[in-house]
Design an enzyme around this catalytic site. Structure first.
Site, short mmCIF file in Angstrom:
data_model
loop_
_atom_site.label_atom_id
_atom_site.label_comp_id
_atom_site.label_asym_id
_atom_site.label_seq_id
_atom_site.Cartn_x
_atom_site.Cartn_y
_atom_site.Cartn_z
CD GLU A 234 10.74 13.49 10.26
OE1 GLU A 234 11.59 12.86 9.61
OE2 GLU A 234 9.70 12.96 10.72
CD GLU B 117 12.97 4.87 7.81
OE1 GLU B 117 12.91 5.88 8.56
OE2 GLU B 117 12.87 4.93 6.58
CE LYS C 67 -1.79 2.45 3.21
NZ LYS C 67 -1.62 3.79 2.56
CB CYS D 19 13.18 9.79 7.74
SG CYS D 19 13.92 8.43 6.82
#
Length: 473
Positions: free
Chosen positions: A378, A245, A170, A279
């Site tokens: 972030e 992750e 997905k 990331c």
């Protein structure tokens, strides 16, 4: 591409059951380009049933059979390389040059690394009277984000296929085009029907249904920490394996013994890779407090050299992926201004001359304290925070003062000192003095950056379960 409006289930392209449509928007123009179907629970159930039905036979294939399929997939992927590169420019705004050099290349790199790892992997070993076996875990749901479409899809798909798992993939609805093309390549490579199934859908509907599905044996997700937590909660009742992750807020420690100007400029450029949408981006730059003014000048010069515009042209940065992300970045930039950081370059609004598209000014903040929002959250855009430190101990403490633990960067002329610092950073991956990314090195995080490892043989192991058979000999 002929299958934008379909899902790939059971070896066929089928019409979705779900009636919800996501209008894919080109982030460079803000124009709606394709209606993307969104899976509902019926679609999820069909895809999982297809993968479950294919598992018994596919998991019994030989290593040589699976190697043949993966080598064929690699050939087809490389033949479609330029097409895949162009699709990623269209769907998520990465520049064409970067897409060809990195976004598409990592797909090749992960396939090559997985094939090499599979060639070396030993799946059975007799110890005394006992057989130790490594077996495919089962049906795997692979949930991937939009920012590195091929990297994060292939790094999961390749090892799962390599060890004999079957898959429901997905990918994000914000970068579906390259993933649809990849599913077509899987079909062309000759993988048996049902081994690989592709749907698009929201995390709240399709992701939730996959996570709690009793016939899914493993979930692997790359995404935000929030999404990773939601998946783990939904998966808990069925006690399936979950690997994650997730987010990062990586520190770049610049020690006093390096060329500060070069280290700062290199650090800014590294943070802005993929328009900051990575990331592992080194978004916190730690510099000696007494040299902050020098660092400001170097960072401003580096930021101002970045050109922003149409990603199909010779610019260094295109747009960020969508309107939601654009406004989130703008809000975080404003928080830096409001909380008293020094705005060195960039700031609020689009770059001059761009009145359409989700373009963000390459932004530098200095004199940032570790408790400011821009030092904690972030941002996922071309925004870097320069944080002063007094001593090496201070730098290590600031670097580790984060809920995340994905990556770290060290610029240090004394290699022994760099190694010592690396041992003390609570992160999963470290790059010393601009070392290259390596598809054969393990990648994963500490703390709220997730669990599990990806890349090469490390990736294979997450899709295997260990069985012991006593009396075998």
């Amino acid at each position: 591409m002929i299958n934008i409006d379909k899902f790939y289930i059971g070896g066929k392209w089928v019409a979705p059951h779900g009636q919800t449509i996501h209008q894919l928007t080109n982030p460079a123009t803000e124009e709606q380009i394709y209606p993307i179907p969104m899976a509902d629970e019926v679609d999820v159930n069909l895809a999982v049933a297809s993968a479950k039905a294919a598992f018994d036979s596919y998991s019994m294939t030989t290593k040589e059979e699976r190697l043949g399929l993966l080598r064929r997939l690699l050939e087809l992927y490389n033949a479609a390389y330029n097409e895949i590169s162009e699709l990623m420019v269209e769907e998520m705004g990465t520049t064409l040059a970067f897409s060809r050099a990195a976004q598409a290349w990592v797909g090749t790199a992960h396939l090559e690394a997985t094939i090499e790892a599979l060639e070396k992997e030993v799946f059975e070993e007799v110890r005394g009277n006992t057989l130790i076996s490594k077996e495919a875990i089962g049906v795997c749901a692979l949930i991937t984000p939009w920012n590195w479409p091929m990297n994060q899809l292939v790094v999961k798909v390749a090892p799962a296929l390599a060890v004999g798992c079957t898959i429901v993939a997905k990918p994000s609805e914000y970068s579906p085009l390259s993933s649809i093309r990849f599913a077509e390549l899987i079909h062309e490579a000759g993988f048996p029907a049902g081994v690989y199934n592709h749907i698009t859908g929201s995390g709240e509907v399709a992701g939730e249904a996959l996570s709690r599905h009793p016939d899914v044996d493993m979930i692997s997700i790359t995404g935000s920490t929030r999404a990773g937590i939601a998946v783990a909660r939904a998966a808990a009742d069925t006690v399936k394996r979950v690997t994650q992750e997730l987010g990062g807020k990586s520190a770049n420690l610049i020690m006093r013994d390096v060329d500060l100007e070069k280290a700062v400029k290199d650090g800014v450029d590294a943070c802005y890779i993929n328009c900051g949408q990575a990331c592992r981006a080194p978004a916190r730059m730690l510099v000696p407090a007494e040299r902050m003014e020098e660092a400001k000048r170097a960072a401003k010069e580096a930021a101002n050299k970045h050109t922003v515009g149409d990603p199909k042209t010779a610019v260094s940065l295109g747009p960020v992926v969508n309107e939601l992300q654009f406004h989130r970045i703008q809000s975080l930039i404003q928080s830096g201004i409001d909380e008293g950081a020094t705005l060195v370059a960039g700031g609020i609004g689009r770059p001059k001359g761009l009145d359409r598209g989700y373009y963000v000014k390459p932004t530098v903040f200095a004199d940032v304290t570790p408790k400011m929002t821009i030092a904690i959250e972030e941002i996922f855009g071309p925004v870097i925070a320069l944080i002063p430190y007094e001593t090496e101990e201070d730098a290590i403490r600031i670097a580790n003062d984060s809920v995340y633990g994905l990556s770290g960067y060290i610029q240090c002329a004394d290699i022994e000192k760099a190694r010592m610092i690396a041992r003390r950073l609570k992160v999963g991956s470290i790059w010393i003095n601009g070392a290259d990314w390596d598809a054969r090195a393990p990648f994963g995080g500490y703390k709220q950056s997730g669990n599990g490892l990806e890349h090469a043989e490390w990736g294979l192991h997450d899709y295997l379960v260990i069985k012991s058979t006593a009396g075998y000999a």
